[in-house]
Scaffold this active site. Structure first.
Site, PDB file in Angstrom:
ATOM      1  N   HIS A  14       0.901  -1.293  -0.182  1.00 60.54           N
ATOM      2  CA  HIS A  14       0.087   0.056   0.100  1.00 60.54           C
ATOM      3  C   HIS A  14       0.852   1.134  -0.139  1.00 60.54           C
ATOM      4  O   HIS A  14       1.347   1.894   1.088  1.00 60.54           O
ATOM      5  CB  HIS A  14      -0.779  -0.011   1.380  1.00 60.54           C
ATOM      6  CG  HIS A  14      -2.020   1.160   1.293  1.00 60.54           C
ATOM      7  ND1 HIS A  14      -3.268   0.953   1.897  1.00 60.54           N
ATOM      8  CD2 HIS A  14      -1.733   2.318   0.787  1.00 60.54           C
ATOM      9  CE1 HIS A  14      -3.760   1.987   1.883  1.00 60.54           C
ATOM     10  NE2 HIS A  14      -3.230   2.701   0.990  1.00 60.54           N
ATOM     11  N   HIS A  16       1.367   4.745  -2.509  1.00 62.42           N
ATOM     12  CA  HIS A  16       0.971   5.872  -3.605  1.00 62.42           C
ATOM     13  C   HIS A  16       2.284   6.386  -4.073  1.00 62.42           C
ATOM     14  O   HIS A  16       2.881   7.018  -3.600  1.00 62.42           O
ATOM     15  CB  HIS A  16      -0.086   6.859  -3.046  1.00 62.42           C
ATOM     16  CG  HIS A  16      -1.278   6.155  -2.470  1.00 62.42           C
ATOM     17  ND1 HIS A  16      -2.370   5.916  -3.520  1.00 62.42           N
ATOM     18  CD2 HIS A  16      -1.527   5.691  -1.408  1.00 62.42           C
ATOM     19  CE1 HIS A  16      -3.429   5.280  -2.614  1.00 62.42           C
ATOM     20  NE2 HIS A  16      -2.799   5.409  -1.215  1.00 62.42           N
ATOM     21  N   HIS A 194      -9.403   0.893  -1.448  1.00 62.70           N
ATOM     22  CA  HIS A 194      -9.443   1.454  -0.279  1.00 62.70           C
ATOM     23  C   HIS A 194     -10.797   1.322   0.322  1.00 62.70           C
ATOM     24  O   HIS A 194     -11.965   1.738  -0.388  1.00 62.70           O
ATOM     25  CB  HIS A 194      -9.025   2.802  -0.303  1.00 62.70           C
ATOM     26  CG  HIS A 194      -7.362   3.401  -0.353  1.00 62.70           C
ATOM     27  ND1 HIS A 194      -6.801   2.797  -1.602  1.00 62.70           N
ATOM     28  CD2 HIS A 194      -6.459   3.930   0.204  1.00 62.70           C
ATOM     29  CE1 HIS A 194      -5.499   3.143  -1.474  1.00 62.70           C
ATOM     30  NE2 HIS A 194      -5.571   3.868  -0.561  1.00 62.70           N
ATOM     31  N   GLU A 197     -11.041   3.363   5.994  1.00 58.69           N
ATOM     32  CA  GLU A 197     -10.113   4.012   6.481  1.00 58.69           C
ATOM     33  C   GLU A 197     -10.952   5.080   7.128  1.00 58.69           C
ATOM     34  O   GLU A 197     -10.948   5.287   8.475  1.00 58.69           O
ATOM     35  CB  GLU A 197      -9.264   4.798   5.164  1.00 58.69           C
ATOM     36  CG  GLU A 197      -8.393   5.851   5.794  1.00 58.69           C
ATOM     37  CD  GLU A 197      -7.435   6.498   4.444  1.00 58.69           C
ATOM     38  OE1 GLU A 197      -7.997   6.392   3.385  1.00 58.69           O
ATOM     39  OE2 GLU A 197      -6.589   7.141   4.628  1.00 58.69           O
ATOM     40  N   ASP A 275       1.870   4.159   2.904  1.00 57.83           N
ATOM     41  CA  ASP A 275       0.787   4.770   2.141  1.00 57.83           C
ATOM     42  C   ASP A 275       1.220   6.004   1.188  1.00 57.83           C
ATOM     43  O   ASP A 275       1.467   5.935   0.171  1.00 57.83           O
ATOM     44  CB  ASP A 275      -0.105   5.298   3.344  1.00 57.83           C
ATOM     45  CG  ASP A 275      -1.658   5.657   2.565  1.00 57.83           C
ATOM     46  OD1 ASP A 275      -1.915   5.584   1.530  1.00 57.83           O
ATOM     47  OD2 ASP A 275      -2.468   6.112   3.398  1.00 57.83           O
ATOM     48  N   ASP A 276       1.546   7.119   1.981  1.00 62.47           N
ATOM     49  CA  ASP A 276       2.248   8.468   1.459  1.00 62.47           C
ATOM     50  C   ASP A 276       3.316   8.913   2.193  1.00 62.47           C
ATOM     51  O   ASP A 276       3.247   9.839   3.205  1.00 62.47           O
ATOM     52  CB  ASP A 276       1.169   9.547   1.340  1.00 62.47           C
ATOM     53  CG  ASP A 276      -0.179   9.084   0.402  1.00 62.47           C
ATOM     54  OD1 ASP A 276      -0.084   8.764  -0.664  1.00 62.47           O
ATOM     55  OD2 ASP A 276      -1.149   8.552   0.920  1.00 62.47           O
TER      56      ASP A 276
HETATM   57  N1  ADE Z   1      -4.630   8.739  -2.176  1.00 63.20           N
HETATM   58  C1  ADE Z   1      -3.277   8.851  -1.488  1.00 63.20           C
HETATM   59  N2  ADE Z   1      -3.506   8.249  -0.346  1.00 63.20           N
HETATM   60  C2  ADE Z   1      -4.622   7.967   0.032  1.00 63.20           C
HETATM   61  C3  ADE Z   1      -5.319   7.751   1.518  1.00 63.20           C
HETATM   62  N3  ADE Z   1      -4.711   7.329   2.282  1.00 63.20           N
HETATM   63  N4  ADE Z   1      -6.704   7.204   1.203  1.00 63.20           N
HETATM   64  C4  ADE Z   1      -7.167   7.477  -0.160  1.00 63.20           C
HETATM   65  N5  ADE Z   1      -6.755   8.046  -1.051  1.00 63.20           N
HETATM   66  C5  ADE Z   1      -5.563   8.363  -1.036  1.00 63.20           C
HETATM   67 ZN    ZN Z   2      -3.655   4.809   0.486  1.00 67.83          ZN
END
Ligand code: ADE
Ligand code: ZN
Length: 315
Positions: A14, A16, A194, A197, A275-276
């Protein structure tokens, strides 16, 4: 930091790619592409990384992605991430990219894909990191726009292993994308989404039953629904959990209240992911370290989490 964590071979499931754009690279690309940024310097941009929810983060994330213009930019972005993987003993990665974030700005689909894919192929050859690329649809846009994106992707069908679903969750349930996911499956693509969340457990049920996903991205709100928890355990459906992200976006107000280890102990197939990472304070190992520090994650638990990530790979 934590040699024993670093030493564990891990898969990241996971991530991005646009969320791995570090402020230093963001500024370098802005300069290369002659783009004027609203932040004075890297520190000012880092200072803007304070979010109350998913949407506040997404607004900045899409703004940051605007510096990505050329094939070389996408290559450099992906290559920088792969070097982090190598440093942290991530031996396999299944990253997302969001083509609509770029095609909607006039960047051709193939420019985005070529840059990313070339870096991933070089990463296999030069760094020994295997991959499976996931094309993610933006759920705040329409299903018709997702169909357009899938059509643009089909000439490059072999470059992907799956489609995914990301962006603003609340108000955009998986059911909105049932037909385009069916079309992707008919092309032989696997599916992930996703769900859970910020959205309710119902969205996780929909992702499983309507989108027929192999994995749930995030999924932490499953713990509110006992019947769903039992299904995740019985069917060993992987969750790609992102602890630092969940704290930064206030899904949990404190890491000490995160439910990942409780889920692990109940037998849910949870995994640890970043994630990011450029926005949330760390890559996979920093996520593992946070679980150790806040929740007392043991070495045995870390080994099970890492093993889960290798078993939950799509390819
Ligand atoms: N795009 C990038 N990170 C995300 C996240 N945590 N949830 C939804 N969309 C995303
Ligand atoms: Zn994500």
């Amino acid at each position: 930091m934590y040699d024993w964590l670093n030493a564990l071979p891990k898969a990241e499931l996971h991530l991005h790619l646009e969320g791995s754009l570090e402020p230093e690279l963001l500024f370098a690309l802005a300069e290369r592409n002659k783009i004027k940024l609203p932040w004075h310097d890297v520190e000012a941009l880092r200072g803007a990384y304070a979010f109350n929810n998913l949407q506040e983060f997404l607004d900045l994330y899409y703004q940051g992605a605007d510096v990505l213009r050329t094939e070389q930019d996408f290559y450099d972005l992906t290559w920088a991430y792969l070097q982090k993987c190598q440093a942290q003993n991530v031996v396999h990665t299944e990253p997302f990219f969001d083509p609509q974030t770029h095609t909607d700005r006039g960047i051709p689909f193939e420019v985005v894909l070529r840059g990313i894919k070339q870096a991933l192929v070089d990463g296999e050859k030069q760094l020994g990191i295997s991959h499976g690329l996931i094309l993610s649809f933006l759920r705040h846009l329409s299903e018709e726009q997702a169909f357009d994106t899938l059509e643009q992707a089909m000439p490059f069908r072999d470059a992907f292993v799956a489609v995914g679903l990301d962006s603003s969750e609340l108000g955009h349930p998986p059911s909105k994308f049932q037909r385009v996911f069916a079309k992707a499956r008919s092309e032989g693509l696997l599916t992930v989404a996703h769900a859970g969340e910020e959205g309710p457990p119902e969205y996780i049920w929909q992702a499983l039953d309507l989108l027929k996903v192999q994995r749930i991205d995030h999924g932490v709100r499953a713990s509110e629904d006992e019947r769903l928890m039992q299904r995740l355990i019985d069917e060993q459906i992987p969750l790609t959990v992102c602890p630092l992200s969940n704290i930064k976006l206030r899904v949990f107000d404190d890491m000490r209240r995160h439910n990942i280890l409780a889920m692990l102990e109940r037998g849910v197939k949870v995994t640890v992911n970043s994630d990011d990472p450029a926005y949330f304070g760390g890559y996979v190992n920093e996520n593992f370290a946070a679980l150790h520090e806040a929740l007392g994650m043991s070495e045995a638990q870390a080994r099970r989490l890492a093993q889960n990530s290798l078993e939950a790979r799509l390819v």
